[in-house]
Design a protein around this motif. Structure first.
Motif, PDB file in Angstrom:
ATOM      1  N   ASP B  13      72.458  53.424 -30.595  1.00  0.00           N
ATOM      2  CA  ASP B  13      73.056  52.678 -30.170  1.00  0.00           C
ATOM      3  C   ASP B  13      72.902  52.106 -28.829  1.00  0.00           C
ATOM      4  O   ASP B  13      71.785  52.511 -28.111  1.00  0.00           O
ATOM      5  CB  ASP B  13      74.537  52.773 -29.987  1.00  0.00           C
ATOM      6  CG  ASP B  13      74.764  53.103 -28.798  1.00  0.00           C
ATOM      7  OD1 ASP B  13      74.631  53.722 -28.087  1.00  0.00           O
ATOM      8  OD2 ASP B  13      76.009  54.445 -29.061  1.00  0.00           O
ATOM      9  N   ALA B  55      71.349  47.853 -35.174  1.00  0.00           N
ATOM     10  CA  ALA B  55      72.184  46.912 -36.382  1.00  0.00           C
ATOM     11  C   ALA B  55      71.982  45.349 -34.841  1.00  0.00           C
ATOM     12  O   ALA B  55      72.082  44.928 -35.499  1.00  0.00           O
ATOM     13  CB  ALA B  55      73.868  47.412 -36.050  1.00  0.00           C
ATOM     14  N   ARG B  58      69.798  43.641 -35.435  1.00  0.00           N
ATOM     15  CA  ARG B  58      68.947  43.867 -36.586  1.00  0.00           C
ATOM     16  C   ARG B  58      69.685  42.348 -36.876  1.00  0.00           C
ATOM     17  O   ARG B  58      69.803  41.482 -37.920  1.00  0.00           O
ATOM     18  CB  ARG B  58      68.872  44.497 -37.816  1.00  0.00           C
ATOM     19  CG  ARG B  58      68.351  45.595 -37.855  1.00  0.00           C
ATOM     20  CD  ARG B  58      67.102  45.401 -38.401  1.00  0.00           C
ATOM     21  NE  ARG B  58      67.230  45.222 -39.947  1.00  0.00           N
ATOM     22  CZ  ARG B  58      66.831  45.048 -40.755  1.00  0.00           C
ATOM     23  NH1 ARG B  58      65.677  44.148 -40.291  1.00  0.00           N
ATOM     24  NH2 ARG B  58      66.850  44.529 -41.578  1.00  0.00           N
ATOM     25  N   ALA B  59      70.697  42.245 -36.036  1.00  0.00           N
ATOM     26  CA  ALA B  59      71.922  41.392 -36.108  1.00  0.00           C
ATOM     27  C   ALA B  59      71.334  39.701 -36.618  1.00  0.00           C
ATOM     28  O   ALA B  59      70.339  39.358 -35.557  1.00  0.00           O
ATOM     29  CB  ALA B  59      72.627  41.137 -35.280  1.00  0.00           C
ATOM     30  N   THR B  60      71.678  38.854 -37.741  1.00  0.00           N
ATOM     31  CA  THR B  60      70.881  37.632 -37.285  1.00  0.00           C
ATOM     32  C   THR B  60      72.176  36.665 -38.010  1.00  0.00           C
ATOM     33  O   THR B  60      72.768  36.738 -38.657  1.00  0.00           O
ATOM     34  CB  THR B  60      70.095  37.669 -38.550  1.00  0.00           C
ATOM     35  OG1 THR B  60      68.664  38.607 -37.949  1.00  0.00           O
ATOM     36  CG2 THR B  60      69.065  36.127 -38.691  1.00  0.00           C
ATOM     37  N   ASN B  61      72.207  35.670 -37.561  1.00  0.00           N
ATOM     38  CA  ASN B  61      73.045  34.633 -38.076  1.00  0.00           C
ATOM     39  C   ASN B  61      72.772  33.054 -37.408  1.00  0.00           C
ATOM     40  O   ASN B  61      71.745  32.870 -36.921  1.00  0.00           O
ATOM     41  CB  ASN B  61      74.759  35.505 -37.355  1.00  0.00           C
ATOM     42  CG  ASN B  61      74.565  35.343 -35.663  1.00  0.00           C
ATOM     43  OD1 ASN B  61      74.128  33.946 -34.582  1.00  0.00           O
ATOM     44  ND2 ASN B  61      75.124  36.154 -35.243  1.00  0.00           N
ATOM     45  N   LEU B  62      73.632  32.010 -37.844  1.00  0.00           N
ATOM     46  CA  LEU B  62      73.754  31.309 -38.363  1.00  0.00           C
ATOM     47  C   LEU B  62      74.568  30.159 -37.561  1.00  0.00           C
ATOM     48  O   LEU B  62      75.035  30.287 -38.035  1.00  0.00           O
ATOM     49  CB  LEU B  62      72.999  30.639 -39.586  1.00  0.00           C
ATOM     50  CG  LEU B  62      73.075  28.828 -39.223  1.00  0.00           C
ATOM     51  CD1 LEU B  62      71.772  28.993 -38.968  1.00  0.00           C
ATOM     52  CD2 LEU B  62      72.716  28.614 -41.359  1.00  0.00           C
ATOM     53  N   LEU B  63      74.383  29.896 -35.739  1.00  0.00           N
ATOM     54  CA  LEU B  63      76.653  29.148 -36.102  1.00  0.00           C
ATOM     55  C   LEU B  63      75.815  28.190 -35.123  1.00  0.00           C
ATOM     56  O   LEU B  63      75.064  27.807 -34.460  1.00  0.00           O
ATOM     57  CB  LEU B  63      76.524  30.691 -34.383  1.00  0.00           C
ATOM     58  CG  LEU B  63      77.410  31.762 -34.865  1.00  0.00           C
ATOM     59  CD1 LEU B  63      77.380  32.298 -32.908  1.00  0.00           C
ATOM     60  CD2 LEU B  63      78.237  31.674 -35.724  1.00  0.00           C
ATOM     61  N   ARG B  66      72.105  27.090 -35.074  1.00  0.00           N
ATOM     62  CA  ARG B  66      71.493  27.673 -34.078  1.00  0.00           C
ATOM     63  C   ARG B  66      71.021  29.040 -35.176  1.00  0.00           C
ATOM     64  O   ARG B  66      71.878  29.485 -34.993  1.00  0.00           O
ATOM     65  CB  ARG B  66      72.037  27.360 -32.836  1.00  0.00           C
ATOM     66  CG  ARG B  66      71.797  26.683 -32.313  1.00  0.00           C
ATOM     67  CD  ARG B  66      71.758  26.719 -31.140  1.00  0.00           C
ATOM     68  NE  ARG B  66      72.596  25.628 -30.031  1.00  0.00           N
ATOM     69  CZ  ARG B  66      72.589  25.559 -28.365  1.00  0.00           C
ATOM     70  NH1 ARG B  66      72.533  27.165 -28.067  1.00  0.00           N
ATOM     71  NH2 ARG B  66      72.872  24.324 -28.220  1.00  0.00           N
ATOM     72  N   ARG B  68      70.423  32.736 -34.449  1.00  0.00           N
ATOM     73  CA  ARG B  68      69.637  33.669 -34.107  1.00  0.00           C
ATOM     74  C   ARG B  68      68.744  34.588 -35.224  1.00  0.00           C
ATOM     75  O   ARG B  68      69.565  35.293 -36.155  1.00  0.00           O
ATOM     76  CB  ARG B  68      70.665  34.156 -33.512  1.00  0.00           C
ATOM     77  CG  ARG B  68      70.905  35.338 -32.694  1.00  0.00           C
ATOM     78  CD  ARG B  68      72.309  35.858 -32.035  1.00  0.00           C
ATOM     79  NE  ARG B  68      71.722  37.213 -31.153  1.00  0.00           N
ATOM     80  CZ  ARG B  68      71.994  37.425 -30.329  1.00  0.00           C
ATOM     81  NH1 ARG B  68      72.438  36.117 -28.778  1.00  0.00           N
ATOM     82  NH2 ARG B  68      72.275  38.668 -29.868  1.00  0.00           N
ATOM     83  N   GLU B 141      73.093  40.278 -20.419  1.00  0.00           N
ATOM     84  CA  GLU B 141      71.763  38.921 -20.528  1.00  0.00           C
ATOM     85  C   GLU B 141      71.765  37.965 -20.819  1.00  0.00           C
ATOM     86  O   GLU B 141      71.769  37.602 -19.805  1.00  0.00           O
ATOM     87  CB  GLU B 141      72.417  38.576 -22.678  1.00  0.00           C
ATOM     88  CG  GLU B 141      72.266  38.002 -23.351  1.00  0.00           C
ATOM     89  CD  GLU B 141      72.614  37.129 -24.210  1.00  0.00           C
ATOM     90  OE1 GLU B 141      73.327  38.359 -25.225  1.00  0.00           O
ATOM     91  OE2 GLU B 141      73.124  36.717 -23.915  1.00  0.00           O
ATOM     92  N   ARG B 143      68.652  34.731 -21.197  1.00  0.00           N
ATOM     93  CA  ARG B 143      67.784  33.577 -21.818  1.00  0.00           C
ATOM     94  C   ARG B 143      66.853  32.943 -21.527  1.00  0.00           C
ATOM     95  O   ARG B 143      66.658  32.374 -19.793  1.00  0.00           O
ATOM     96  CB  ARG B 143      68.358  33.033 -23.135  1.00  0.00           C
ATOM     97  CG  ARG B 143      69.798  33.088 -23.885  1.00  0.00           C
ATOM     98  CD  ARG B 143      70.905  32.609 -23.630  1.00  0.00           C
ATOM     99  NE  ARG B 143      71.395  33.018 -25.199  1.00  0.00           N
ATOM    100  CZ  ARG B 143      71.603  32.607 -26.126  1.00  0.00           C
ATOM    101  NH1 ARG B 143      70.991  31.447 -26.312  1.00  0.00           N
ATOM    102  NH2 ARG B 143      72.111  33.232 -26.992  1.00  0.00           N
ATOM    103  N   ALA B 290      74.820  19.961 -22.716  1.00  0.00           N
ATOM    104  CA  ALA B 290      75.243  21.140 -22.297  1.00  0.00           C
ATOM    105  C   ALA B 290      75.389  21.026 -20.754  1.00  0.00           C
ATOM    106  O   ALA B 290      74.239  19.573 -20.491  1.00  0.00           O
ATOM    107  CB  ALA B 290      74.367  22.631 -22.200  1.00  0.00           C
TER     108      ALA B 290
END
Lengths: 383, 290
Positions: B13, B55, B58-63, B66, B68, B141, B143, B290
């Motif tokens: 993990d 995981a 691998r996590a992919t999303n659209l928020l 945007r 990711r 984290e 960026r 922003a």
């Protein structure tokens, strides 16, 4: 520099125990971490049909199927194939596409010395299965990763086109995924079609499942709350332990991690969301299993967004069922507390998720056993 | 052609992976760049940490528009359209032309970025798309924009206790148009020149980029007016691009400049040949300022 240093290094060299399914047989291997898959196949399993040439991923001679897709066995460590399915040139006895390719390679003079042929056939089979009617230029481009120094490729391209023609004529039985060989072009495509093709969940006896119903109040207008709970990706991001790996429309594939004291489970989940925007109501159904324990989980959650004095209220009714080893943990009160704790964190995250930045910074908090136990203790003390 | 002996572990993990990373382990995902370097003993690690199955990677999303993309998503998955497409097909196009299918089936987006070959496709394409990389260590984290992340050939801002978790794209509108042209001696080889053009009037993002210059991707200055149609005559475009490149790369040889001008010019033509939606047809809202 002394010999003893070298010997020490030899003596302490780690050895791994690996399990794989090679050509539809389970095998166990002992090898060093640095051993390539190609070397493990050739030297430990005697499968010398996998050829090594450049050993840095350029020539394609060592191409084999790993979990159903062509990959380079020279630059893939055997260790990273622990648990994987591998198919080498020796493993296509029952594969109709490969049988046709072998015949076509023979009649079209698609090989001379034969050194590139095992990798070439693996790639050729992928072209036939994956691409819908490629022209000869596309076939040549796809073959760029398999170097042949004898034929000049004319015979190879002709052979592949011949088999593609048989496929188009319907004369070629496409392999079934049940054969143990992967009939499909790739994990990714398999997953996409999986996500689109699975039938909607039909759950039986939901009334008898464990039930948790709650109301969460929010300091945002009902419309804003609705937009958040109608977004499957956002909901997953707010739900502790959940992650989405693929999202197509209202369907998602992902994972749900549960940690409950010493118990850990990682459920591979698929989920589907159906919405009634006019009523601001939704229903999510999900199903998954934990590979390690073999536990199955099914869940159905219906929810509604309401206007409320604080701004808005989310009312939900969650029902779930566990089957398998983890279901033996029949401490429903603790499970109920766990779900309540998850619900609290979920509500907190959802409240904070008012911008992409805020969503990105959501803490990866999962329900803590300590907090659950503490709450139970204080509740007992309060009588 | 065998790697040196090393220790190997598969990450279970993210917290465990970050601890192993802080202890000096080198991350390996698909290993399609690292594998050859191990075999050639260009890299001789003490220990490798396999992260491709995590995981969290691998996590992919659209928020909110945007996208990711998890660092351990493979090129083949992008090629096959598993991800939502917010780039009018650019990601899929770029993915399809990376190396060979057998490499794409295992190689990952994040692995390619962390390896940071100046001629690699994602290093250049994602810079032109204004992407951010998401880096994680045990504490926090952070960026970075691509120009902040890419320090030079095979050199990134990734710290020894950090992992590259994901890449995030801006919320593009349907007005996005793009061009991507690479010059290779042979299909699938590393490029000799890469030209990238990305233009999204809806987002106010315009980028002309020259890649595979054996240095960080070059953001070509003072030429975005060429994105206005109609495009001037070919000779004029070549002259303008040539002047811009020579100004920013004063020591480059003529043949080098010429090759990169050709790649840029073809990318520009590909971009302008696309219809492009209008900004108000935006698939998604623009991000709040922003």
């Amino acid at each position: 520099m002394s010999t003893s240093q070298v010997e020490d290094r030899e003596a302490h060299r780690p050895v791994l125990q690996l399990r794989m399914r090679v050509n539809d047989e389970s095998v166990q291997l002992r090898c060093e971490p640095r051993t390539s898959l190609a070397d493990a196949l050739r030297k430990d399993l005697g499968l010398t049909g996998t050829h090594l040439s450049c050993e840095h991923g350029v020539c394609g001679a060592c191409t084999v199927l790993i979990d159903g897709t062509p990959q380079r066995s020279c630059i893939t460590l055997a260790a990273s194939c622990d648990g994987a399915r591998v198919t080498t040139i020796e493993g296509y006895a029952d594969d109709a596409v490969m049988a046709d390719l072998r015949q076509a390679f023979h009649t079209q003079h698609a090989l001379q010395c034969g050194y590139c042929t095992p990798g070439m056939l693996c790639t050729a089979r992928d072209i036939v299965l994956r691409l819908p009617g490629p022209d000869s230029e596309r076939v040549r481009n796809e073959l760029a990763g398999n170097i042949c120094r004898c034929t000049g490729y004319v015979g190879i391209v002709n052979a592949i086109q011949l088999v593609l023609q048989h496929k188009q004529d319907g004369a070629l039985p496409m392999p079934q995924s049940t054969t143990g060989l992967t009939s499909n072009p790739g994990l990714a495509q398999q997953a996409t079609s999986e996500i689109q093709d699975w039938p909607s969940f039909a759950f039986d006896g939901v009334e008898q499942w464990l039930r948790v119903d709650r109301e969460l109040d929010f300091a945002i207008p009902a419309q804003a709350l609705w937009q958040r709970v109608a977004d499957l990706a956002l909901v997953a991001r707010c739900l502790p332990g959940a992650s989405i790996s693929q999202l197509v429309g209202s369907r998602a594939i992902g994972e749900m991690q549960i940690r409950f004291g010493p118990m850990q489970a990682q459920f591979a989940m698929r989920a589907e969301l159906s919405l009634q925007p006019a009523l601001q109501q939704g229903e999510m159904r999900a199903e998954g299993s934990d590979r390690r324990s073999g536990t199955l989980v099914q869940t159905q959650m219906s929810y509604q967004v309401l206007s409320h004095a604080t701004g808005s209220r989310l009312r939900y009714d969650l029902r779930f069922r566990l089957a398998g080893p983890l279901a033996q943990f029949s401490r429903n009160a603790l499970v109920n507390d766990y779900v309540s704790e998850m619900s609290r964190i979920f509500g907190q995250n959802l409240q904070r998720a008012d911008s992409a930045e805020a969503v990105a910074q959501l803490p990866a908090e999962t329900p803590s056993l300590w907090r659950i136990v503490w709450r139970r203790v204080t509740r007992w003390l309060q009588g | 052609m065998k790697p040196v002996a090393f220790n190997w572990q598969r990450a279970t993990d993210l917290p465990q992976a970050l601890r192993a990373r802080a202890d000096g382990a080198l991350c390996i995902a698909g290993g399609q760049s690292l594998g050859p370097m191990l075999n050639l003993r260009l890299v001789q690690p003490q220990s490798l940490l396999e992260v491709r199955q995590l995981a969290a990677m691998r996590a992919t999303n659209l928020l909110q528009g945007r996208l990711r993309i998890g660092a351990a998503v493979t090129h083949a998955e992008i090629e096959d359209g598993v991800l939502p497409d917010t780039t009018q097909g650019m990601l899929r196009y770029v993915a399809r032309n990376i190396a060979y299918r057998a490499i794409r089936n295992r190689g990952t987006l994040g692995g390619s970025l962390a390896h940071c070959d100046p001629a690699a496709d994602w290093v250049n394409a994602l810079t032109a798309l204004g992407a951010q990389v998401i880096l994680q260590n045990a504490k926090q984290e952070r960026r970075l924009s691509m120009p902040e992340f890419v320090r030079g050939p095979f050199h990134t801002a990734l710290q020894s206790d950090e992992m590259l978790l994901a890449v995030e794209l801006p919320a593009f509108t349907t007005a996005l148009r793009w061009g991507y042209y690479k010059i290779c001696a042979k299909v699938g080889e590393f490029a000799d020149a890469i030209g990238v053009v990305v233009s999204d009037p809806g987002l106010g993002w315009h980028c002309v980029l020259s890649g595979a210059i054996e240095a960080r991707p070059l953001l070509v200055q003072g030429v975005t007016d060429l994105l206005q149609q109609p495009l001037p005559a070919a000779e004029v475009v070549r002259l303008r691009l040539g002047q811009a490149l020579q100004e920013q790369l004063p020591n480059a040889e003529a043949v080098f400049v010429h090759r990169h001008v050709v790649a840029l010019q073809r990318a520009l033509m590909q971009c302008l040949a696309q219809p492009g939606g209008t900004a108000d047809q935006a698939v998604t809202k623009k991000p709040e300022s922003a």
